[in-house]
Design a protein around this motif. Structure first.
Motif, PDB file in Angstrom:
ATOM      1  N   LEU A  82       0.870  -1.166   0.000  1.00  0.00           N
ATOM      2  CA  LEU A  82       0.000   0.000   0.000  1.00  0.00           C
ATOM      3  C   LEU A  82       0.907   1.215   0.000  1.00  0.00           C
ATOM      4  CD1 LEU A  82      -2.824  -0.752   2.594  1.00  0.00           C
ATOM      5  CD2 LEU A  82      -3.179  -0.002   0.258  1.00  0.00           C
ATOM      6  N   CYS A  93      -4.765   5.313  -0.272  1.00  0.00           N
ATOM      7  CA  CYS A  93      -6.043   4.603  -0.330  1.00  0.00           C
ATOM      8  C   CYS A  93      -7.149   5.490   0.220  1.00  0.00           C
ATOM      9  CB  CYS A  93      -5.959   3.309   0.467  1.00  0.00           C
ATOM     10  SG  CYS A  93      -7.534   2.486   0.572  1.00  0.00           S
ATOM     11  N   ILE A  94      -8.223   5.652  -0.555  1.00  0.00           N
ATOM     12  CA  ILE A  94      -9.336   6.475  -0.118  1.00  0.00           C
ATOM     13  C   ILE A  94     -10.503   5.629   0.382  1.00  0.00           C
ATOM     14  CG2 ILE A  94      -8.774   8.432  -1.592  1.00  0.00           C
ATOM     15  CD1 ILE A  94     -10.856   7.275  -3.590  1.00  0.00           C
ATOM     16  N   CYS A  96     -12.280   3.431  -1.428  1.00  0.00           N
ATOM     17  CA  CYS A  96     -13.393   3.369  -2.377  1.00  0.00           C
ATOM     18  C   CYS A  96     -13.983   1.975  -2.470  1.00  0.00           C
ATOM     19  CB  CYS A  96     -12.941   3.829  -3.754  1.00  0.00           C
ATOM     20  SG  CYS A  96     -11.838   2.659  -4.558  1.00  0.00           S
ATOM     21  N   GLY A  97     -13.195   0.977  -2.102  1.00  0.00           N
ATOM     22  CA  GLY A  97     -13.743  -0.374  -2.059  1.00  0.00           C
ATOM     23  C   GLY A  97     -13.755  -1.093  -3.395  1.00  0.00           C
ATOM     24  N   MET A 110     -11.847  -4.368   4.251  1.00  0.00           N
ATOM     25  CA  MET A 110     -11.363  -3.125   4.834  1.00  0.00           C
ATOM     26  C   MET A 110     -12.403  -2.542   5.780  1.00  0.00           C
ATOM     27  SD  MET A 110     -11.705  -0.577   1.645  1.00  0.00           S
ATOM     28  CE  MET A 110     -11.026  -1.703   0.493  1.00  0.00           C
ATOM     29  N   TYR A 125      -7.032  -2.705   6.637  1.00  0.00           N
ATOM     30  CA  TYR A 125      -7.083  -3.211   5.274  1.00  0.00           C
ATOM     31  C   TYR A 125      -6.368  -4.539   5.303  1.00  0.00           C
ATOM     32  CZ  TYR A 125      -6.602  -3.164   0.171  1.00  0.00           C
ATOM     33  OH  TYR A 125      -6.690  -3.459  -1.157  1.00  0.00           O
ATOM     34  N   CYS A 142      -7.488  -0.070  -8.934  1.00  0.00           N
ATOM     35  CA  CYS A 142      -7.314   0.998  -7.948  1.00  0.00           C
ATOM     36  C   CYS A 142      -7.128   2.358  -8.622  1.00  0.00           C
ATOM     37  CB  CYS A 142      -6.116   0.713  -7.054  1.00  0.00           C
ATOM     38  SG  CYS A 142      -5.878   2.014  -5.834  1.00  0.00           S
ATOM     39  N   ILE A 147      -3.048   0.381  -3.912  1.00  0.00           N
ATOM     40  CA  ILE A 147      -2.682  -1.012  -3.708  1.00  0.00           C
ATOM     41  C   ILE A 147      -1.956  -1.462  -4.978  1.00  0.00           C
ATOM     42  CG2 ILE A 147      -4.926  -1.944  -4.546  1.00  0.00           C
ATOM     43  CD1 ILE A 147      -3.103  -3.462  -1.621  1.00  0.00           C
TER      44      ILE A 147
HETATM   45  S1  SF4 Z   1      -9.130   0.407  -4.958  1.00  0.00           S
HETATM   46 FE1  SF4 Z   1      -8.749  -0.342  -2.902  1.00  0.00          FE
HETATM   47  S2  SF4 Z   1      -6.701   0.324  -2.413  1.00  0.00           S
HETATM   48 FE2  SF4 Z   1      -7.372   1.514  -4.158  1.00  0.00          FE
HETATM   49  S3  SF4 Z   1      -8.191   3.394  -3.256  1.00  0.00           S
HETATM   50 FE3  SF4 Z   1      -9.880   1.976  -3.555  1.00  0.00          FE
HETATM   51  S4  SF4 Z   1     -10.047   0.921  -1.593  1.00  0.00           S
HETATM   52 FE4  SF4 Z   1      -8.042   1.886  -1.619  1.00  0.00          FE
END
Ligand code: SF4
Ligand code: SF4
Ligand code: SF4
Ligand code: SF4
Ligand code: SF4
Ligand code: FES
Lengths: 203, 742
Positions: A82, A93-94, A96-97, A110, A125, A142, A147
């Motif tokens: 990361l 990492c924000i 966003c999932g 996460m 995470y 991502c 990641i």
């Molecule tokens: S894709 Fe995964 S690692 Fe990348 S910003 Fe979204 S949650 Fe974070």
């Protein structure tokens, strides 16, 4: 797109280097001649001489693994990392999932919450490496290049848990200087700038 | 309304028929023809703000909005064409102007109409731009509003105004600085009934729940469990959305509650008060604890319980009563039984005939003896609809003025506390006076109750003009000592007029318990409390009592709701311990042991739990008893002195909703008007103490400038299991308020 381009085996004028290979002996007599030539001709001794010479010079070509590790191609997909933003050191990492969603092995999890500045914070995470198939989809999807796959391919530890939580993957803040922009799987292509269509801006 | 003939017309060359009042969009949806929409909501009038529902009509120039246009005979409607597609694309592009690219952190991402429609219309670049004014995220308390995400569709405003009735928010237009505002300019937080419907209907992430914010990406909430809310008698259909607790904790946890917001609305208690699952006692599974509870029941003389339990649990309690010769005590359900008995013998029908639907369609509504806004929010929403759609004339009769109802109620009548019997008698006289002769001294009763004769005259004259009339009866009348006579008057009203009577029971399953259990008058000897206080306590309230059982979101079972429908509860989160059924199996010890609690459903309703669908409890005809005609009214009681009303708050209905929202119990307030403060010589912020039924209350006093009169509202949800006792008695209580010196 049709598959024709792939099926065409005519190499044409591309920069391939043809290798000169002598034709194989076909008759019994020719085969006998080749064996004699290789067996008692100088070919056998050339090989032995090269070994002897290199041994005397103490030039060792073998990689002394594990004390020596070969560099590995940037697109190799090993244990994840990361990353942080290079300038501020903030986590990229924000939360966003998308990685959690796309993961084919369903091995990313996460925990997110609202932080003190009312932003989304990723508090934990984890990737279950026991299930990960290193497909690289997470790195590819991502949007933040947060990641990514690292180059650490040795998945050996006393405990499975050692690889998989955020603390293990995140660049430690005092190693920020050593963090390199990731060029591998999922990274922007070198000509990305040209591909982006700019939106108008009113100011 | 005049019923017109059906209208035949064509959509995409298919012949379709519109019923009276149906728009083109209504017909298209019924016929499974797709027309894209962004602002259409089934439950409110067409908003017509998005223009996405444009359709073409052959032979006429320009497109029309299908959501608000009714078809005329034989028109040929086209829902799709190259130029419509282009127009819709442009609409989407305009929505995208300056829409922040923050889907990555937006709570709506994945269920966002803007995302979906952008993909549907292939919008992959932005052609327009304007300068963005500075906008700030507003924190309104339970709800947050981000104006830069808002697409100004107006769904929230219409819902609040037309479906809920609070009318707490409005839209202010001003080009690119348009946004949603609180109607109350003096406040920075929402002082509404906090139903959260505006969050539910918002197609983007502009309105979100403060509690849920950033707690999970919504597609991860992949266990969606349909169930019903357990907090009040409406029994609303809801979905529990469930996921593991955290990365390292695999136990299921409820993250939020959602509803079918297109067609129905739920209240804040249901939406936000879901986190009340119980943990099994550590030693629950050990034999020692199990023996302990079995022995406690065998030793007991009485089981005390309340009506926030399933029919199946009630049925098991009844079985235990038969087996062990126990007494079953539930004051509130017993009162309801007595009320219904008297009602049945005077009306000839076992149940009142009103349904929530009747309220929605009514043109005259009278509410008596209920703070309906919290006792059953769904009835209140139906009142709002009746007012908005049919201009219903609503009379609200209660000693406590209700500010939030002033939008819809045309006539407030504040009667004297304790005189409910007189009020109902006067109503019966006003509504039936021409048909029946009551032995009533109208002058005296009117004076004592403080219900003026002109007011009754008004009710009567409106009634003459109205076709569909509903009388809503609250739990104040059931808890009243004269409940039987009140019920007789009501029985007669149902019998001799076309007025429908809707009874609002106190608890979620009061009707079920009253139907299933044979109840005793008074407890005696050793008591076992089932979700109530007793010598031994079996409780589903988190970590309370001697033996822990599953809470209502951890078990299957059924409720009978206000519409006398049988509603099903499902398991949202597991409970790895024992339930009442396990205890009963040990005690009953007969061959009809049941593996699961829901096997009893068949004993109660004759149908398996799994195949039970839309079951309605039918009212039965019984013989009218001439002795059960309304009795003459003797002297009406008077309540002098300081009075409080034990009421729910908008979000807290009972101890379960209270624990689930982490309300700080020390901050529970006694709310009164300025008049109350003056009379009691207390001021805003004072700490006060008083006592009801031996239970000590210590509260901060808060003045609510919207309140009137000298009765303060006292919430009781924070008294743990004792709350049920306090809410099942007559809710007006005389108290002595003592100011605490700090
Ligand atoms: S894709 Fe995964 S690692 Fe990348 S910003 Fe979204 S949650 Fe974070
Ligand atoms: S590499 Fe593939 S399997 Fe492994 S975590 Fe990423 S998406 Fe999942
Ligand atoms: S929570 Fe309910 S009452 Fe409050 S503003 Fe939203 S819709 Fe209106
Ligand atoms: S807050 Fe949501 S529902 Fe309300 S106008 Fe904005 S986008 Fe529409
Ligand atoms: S408390 Fe009543 S009105 Fe509110 S959601 Fe639950 S059942 Fe519906
Ligand atoms: S749905 Fe018709 S204008 Fe929005």
């Amino acid at each position: 797109m049709s598959l024709d381009a792939f099926k065409n085996r005519n190499i044409g004028s591309q920069n391939y280097v043809p290798v000169n290979i002598e034709s194989y002996p076909t008759t019994g007599w020719d085969k006998f001649k080749q064996v004699v030539k290789r067996g008692i001709g100088k070919e056998l001794f050339v090989g032995l001489w090269v070994v002897l010479r290199e041994m005397l010079k103490f030039k060792i070509h073998t990689v002394q693994y594990p004390s020596e590790v070969l560099p590995i191609g940037p697109r190799y997909r090993a244990v994840h990392k990361l990353l942080r933003l290079l300038e501020s050191g903030n986590e990229r990492c924000i939360g966003c999932g998308l990685c959690e969603k796309i993961c084919v092995a369903d091995c990313i999890r996460m925990d997110t919450r609202v932080d003190e500045n009312s932003r989304k914070e990723v508090v934990e995470y984890s990737i279950n490496l026991g299930r990960c198939i290193f497909c690289g989809y997470c790195a590819e999807v991502c949007p933040e290049l947060a990641i990514v796959h690292g180059s650490r391919y040795e998945n050996v530890s006393e405990q499975r848990a050692h690889f998989v939580i955020k603390d293990d993957m995140l660049t430690p803040i005092d190693f920020l200087k050593q963090q390199k922009e990731f060029p591998g799987f999922g990274a922007l292509s070198p000509n990305a700038d040209q591909l982006v269509k700019k939106t108008p801006l009113a100011y | 309304m005049k019923t017109k003939k059906d209208i035949k017309f064509f959509i995409n060359d298919r012949e379709v028929v519109a019923k009276a009042g149906e728009t083109i969009l209504n017909v298209a949806r019924r016929e499974n023809i797709y027309i894209p929409t962004m602002c259409y909501l089934e439950k409110v009038n067409p908003i017509a703000s998005c223009r996405l529902c444009l359709v073409d009509v052959e032979g006429s120039k320009g497109s029309i909005l299908s959501c608000q246009t009714k078809p005329t005979e034989n028109i040929r409607v086209k829902t799709d064409s190259a130029h419509l597609y282009k127009q819709r694309q442009n609409i989407m592009k305009l929505y995208d102007v300056n829409h922040p690219l923050e889907c990555g952190v937006c709570d709506k991402s994945g269920a966002c109409d803007l995302q979906n429609k952008n993909i549907e219309f292939g919008i992959d670049c932005q052609d327009f731009a304007v300068k963005e004014p500075h906008r700030k995220i507003e924190n309104w308390g339970k709800i947050q509003y981000d104006p830069s995400l808002c697409i100004l569709c107006e769904k929230c405003v219409s819902t609040c105004n037309q479906a809920i009735g609070d009318d707490a928010i409005e839209l202010k237009f001003g080009g690119y600085s348009s946004s949603v505002f609180l109607k109350n300019k003096n406040s920075k937080t929402l002082e509404c009934s906090t139903c959260g419907e505006c969050i539910a209907v918002c197609p983007v992430g502009a309105l979100i729940s403060t509690d849920f914010k950033y707690s999970s990406n919504i597609w991860e909430l992949n266990k969606i469990i349909p169930s019903i809310c357990s907090h009040c008698s409406a029994g609303c259909e809801i979905n529990y959305e469930v996921k593991h607790s955290s990365t390292l904790n695999h136990e299921s946890k409820i993250y939020r509650v959602t509803n079918d917001f297109e067609n129905s609305s739920i209240c804040g208690a249901g939406r936000f008060g879901f986190n009340f699952a119980n943990n099994p006692h550590e030693s629950n599974l050990k034999n020692k604890k199990f023996d302990e509870v079995v022995n406690a029941l065998k030793k007991a003389e009485t089981i005390i319980f309340n009506s926030q339990i399933t029919n199946e649990e009630a049925f098991i309690l009844q079985k235990l009563k038969e087996k062990l010769g126990l007494k079953l005590v539930n004051y509130e359900a017993l009162n309801l039984q007595k009320f219904l008995n008297a009602f049945g013998r005077s009306s000839g029908e076992t149940l009142p005939n009103g349904k929530i639907e009747d309220v929605e369609n009514a043109d005259q509504i009278i509410v008596v003896g209920s703070r309906i806004i919290v006792e059953n929010p769904i009835v209140r929403y139906a009142m709002t609809k009746a007012f908005k759609n049919n201009r219903a004339f609503i009379t609200y009769m209660h000693p406590v003025y209700e500010h939030l109802l002033h939008n819809v109620v045309r006539q407030f009548i504040r009667y004297e506390v304790g005189t409910e019997e007189g009020v109902i008698a006067l109503l019966a006289e006003a509504l039936l006076g021409q048909v029946l002769k009551f032995d009533l001294d109208v002058g005296y009763v009117s004076g004592e109750t403080n219900v003026g004769e002109e007011e009754l005259e008004k009710i009567f004259s409106i009634g003459k003009k109205s076709k569909k009339r509903v009388l809503i009866i609250g739990s104040d009348l059931i808890a009243h000592v004269k409940r039987e006579n009140i019920a007789r008057f009501l029985g007669v009203i149902q019998k001799f007029s076309n007025i429908r009577i809707l009874l609002v029971p106190e608890e979620s399953n009061s009707l079920g318990v009253a139907k299933i259990c044979q109840l005793d008058e008074k407890e005696s000897g050793n008591t076992v409390g089932y979700n109530m206080n007793g010598n031994y306590i079996i409780s589903s309230l988190k970590n309370i009592g001697n033996f822990y059982i599953p809470a209502l979101n951890q078990q299957e079972g059924t409720f009978i709701n206000i519409d006398q429908k049988v509603k099903k509860l499902n398991v949202a989160v597991p409970f790895n311990g024992l339930s009442l059924n396990d205890i009963a199996n040990k005690i009953l010890n007969d061959k009809n042991k049941k593996q699961n609690t829901i096997e009893y459903t068949k004993n109660i309703f004759g149908i398996d739990f799994d195949s039970l669908e839309n079951m309605q409890i039918e009212s039965q005809e019984i013989e009218i008893d001439c002795n059960e005609m309304p009795h003459e009214i003797s002297k009406l009681p008077t309540f002098d002195g300081t009075l409080v009303y034990n009421s729910r708050t908008f979000l807290e209905f009972n101890p379960f909703s209270a624990i689930s929202q982490n309300v700080n119990i020390n901050e529970t307030v006694l709310i009164g008007s300025e008049q109350f403060a003056t009379a009691g010589k207390i001021s805003d912020g004072d700490e006060v103490e008083f006592e009801i039924l031996g239970e000590k209350f210590r509260r901060k006093f808060k003045i609510d400038r919207n309140m009137r009169g000298v009765i303060a509202l006292n919430p009781v949800f924070d008294k743990s299991l004792k709350s049920y006792l306090l809410s099942s008695i007559y809710k007006f209580q005389k108290v002595k308020i003592v100011k605490v010196a700090i």
